[in-house]
Write an enzyme that holds these catalytic residues in place. Sequence first.
Site, PDB file in Angstrom:
ATOM      1  N   ASN A   8      -4.943  -6.912   9.106  1.00  0.00           N
ATOM      2  CA  ASN A   8      -5.345  -7.970   9.001  1.00  0.00           C
ATOM      3  C   ASN A   8      -6.091  -8.875   7.834  1.00  0.00           C
ATOM      4  O   ASN A   8      -5.479  -7.971   7.192  1.00  0.00           O
ATOM      5  CB  ASN A   8      -7.327  -6.929   8.754  1.00  0.00           C
ATOM      6  N   ASN A  19      -6.263   0.825  -2.898  1.00  0.00           N
ATOM      7  CA  ASN A  19      -7.233   1.430  -2.241  1.00  0.00           C
ATOM      8  C   ASN A  19      -6.920   2.872  -1.585  1.00  0.00           C
ATOM      9  O   ASN A  19      -6.005   3.029  -0.358  1.00  0.00           O
ATOM     10  CB  ASN A  19      -6.902   0.720  -1.082  1.00  0.00           C
ATOM     11  N   HIS A  66       0.304   3.811   8.085  1.00  0.00           N
ATOM     12  CA  HIS A  66      -0.149   4.238   9.309  1.00  0.00           C
ATOM     13  C   HIS A  66       0.383   5.502  10.194  1.00  0.00           C
ATOM     14  O   HIS A  66       1.401   5.153  10.257  1.00  0.00           O
ATOM     15  CB  HIS A  66      -1.196   4.104   9.963  1.00  0.00           C
ATOM     16  N   HIS A 124      -2.460 -13.190   1.929  1.00  0.00           N
ATOM     17  CA  HIS A 124      -1.671 -12.902   3.520  1.00  0.00           C
ATOM     18  C   HIS A 124      -2.305 -13.974   4.087  1.00  0.00           C
ATOM     19  O   HIS A 124      -3.496 -13.388   4.949  1.00  0.00           O
ATOM     20  CB  HIS A 124      -2.293 -11.317   3.613  1.00  0.00           C
ATOM     21  N   HIS A 138       0.704  -1.008  -0.126  1.00  0.00           N
ATOM     22  CA  HIS A 138      -0.169  -0.562   0.218  1.00  0.00           C
ATOM     23  C   HIS A 138       0.821   1.519   0.005  1.00  0.00           C
ATOM     24  O   HIS A 138       2.049   1.329   1.193  1.00  0.00           O
ATOM     25  CB  HIS A 138      -0.844   0.364   0.877  1.00  0.00           C
ATOM     26  N   ASP A 173       2.613  -6.842   2.763  1.00  0.00           N
ATOM     27  CA  ASP A 173       1.274  -6.416   2.684  1.00  0.00           C
ATOM     28  C   ASP A 173       1.664  -4.773   3.414  1.00  0.00           C
ATOM     29  O   ASP A 173       1.263  -4.303   4.656  1.00  0.00           O
ATOM     30  CB  ASP A 173       0.476  -6.926   3.142  1.00  0.00           C
ATOM     31  N   HIS A 230      -8.657 -10.620  -1.071  1.00  0.00           N
ATOM     32  CA  HIS A 230      -8.398 -10.589   0.396  1.00  0.00           C
ATOM     33  C   HIS A 230      -9.675 -11.710   0.831  1.00  0.00           C
ATOM     34  O   HIS A 230     -10.488 -11.222   0.445  1.00  0.00           O
ATOM     35  CB  HIS A 230      -8.817  -9.259   0.631  1.00  0.00           C
TER      36      HIS A 230
END
EC number: 3.5.2.3
Length: 427
Positions: free
Chosen positions: A284, A94, A315, A234, A62, A311, A181
């Site tokens: 997750n 995303n 943040h 994942h 990401h 993954d 996912h």
Amino acid sequence: MANIDLIIRRARLDDREVDILVSDGAIAEVRDAADTLDTGDAQVVDASGLTVLPSMTDCHVHLREPGFEYKEDIESGLRAAAWGGFSNIMCMANTKPVNDTAPVTEMMLEKAARHWPGGPRLFPIGALTKGLKGEELAPMAELADAGCAAFSNDGVPVKSTELFRRAMEYASDWDRVVIDHCEDPYMGVAAGVNEGAVSSRLGLPAQPDMAEALQVARDVLLAEYLELPIHLAHISCRKSVDLIRFAKARGVRVTAETAPHYLLLTEDYLEGEATQYDTNAKVNPPLRTEDDRQAMLDALNDGTIDCLATDHAPHAGHEKETEFDVAPCGITGLDTALSVTWQLVREGKLERGAFIRAWTMAPCSIFNLPVNTFRVGDPADFFLFDEDEEWTVAADTLHSKSKNTPLLGTTLKGRVKTHFIQGKKIV
């Protein structure tokens, strides 16, 4: 030797000390190291005491740009990738706006080319449905033509099996694979902790391993029925591994990845004296049990799990500095993945061949990406690695813009010293 432009001298490759000769961005020859060598006009790099490894591929990252640049951006994410040993990065859709139109894909590729023209290479993953809403398929032809290497609805599972079936069929028309996912959309969604004794003691809402396995079962049944490939993201639990192993034995075209944190940590971390309720370990799917962790290692070693992927989910600090049940899920991994997984090789828990396959050959084969196997003509993508250098995971040693990893304060062993892509030094 007039056309040899780079020579790596005395690097350790497997159990050999070798000289690596590079011409026009490709491997020209790998030979046993010689006492003397006619180097001509080539650039010579002394790699004595260092290990050379093929550059790795991360098929699940990401990068947050566009829309969430305060967490990560393409420049900083690719910097972490470069220093982490990665030459190919596949980034999820995303973003804001979601990568469901060609202009967003093209912007990502333009930013990567501007900031890192020599690589790491960026391969965007197109949204499976418009806005990741699971209601209408995204324009797959447009996204494929713009440069998307695969399609995924990322962390928002598609509830409609019929829609997901159509997505797999349309993706195959452009020789692309769907990445799923695997999470039942009604069962402990994104809870971030495994359902069991630990979650009960901590008093946290939780997700059972069955939530993942149910979706794995759906996907492999679809893949078998349609005779089309599916890639499962994942994977974290033994139940899923058992289903994947059974499907592969039946000839189903299923591939799967797991992430380093599922090989290293378990749910018990969240009950540690100094780590209780650590939101940096909220991810997750959640960290599972010791039995699940061992199942991941066994599945990597026997090939049931094809790939490793970080993954990488950055943040900002303020987003994680809150109560566990409201903090976002995600762990950063580009900076630490190599050291963590190489330590497992060093300890004999992960076979060296499985390490190489999972980080290089398997993801590149699944998604049709360039890979270096050190054969003549392969892209000269490799890095020099000091297996013995110790370093502490800290804000100033991580290249990612965000620092949300449960490894903060941990001393790791092994560090990239320099990295070449197509024979050119990038760091």
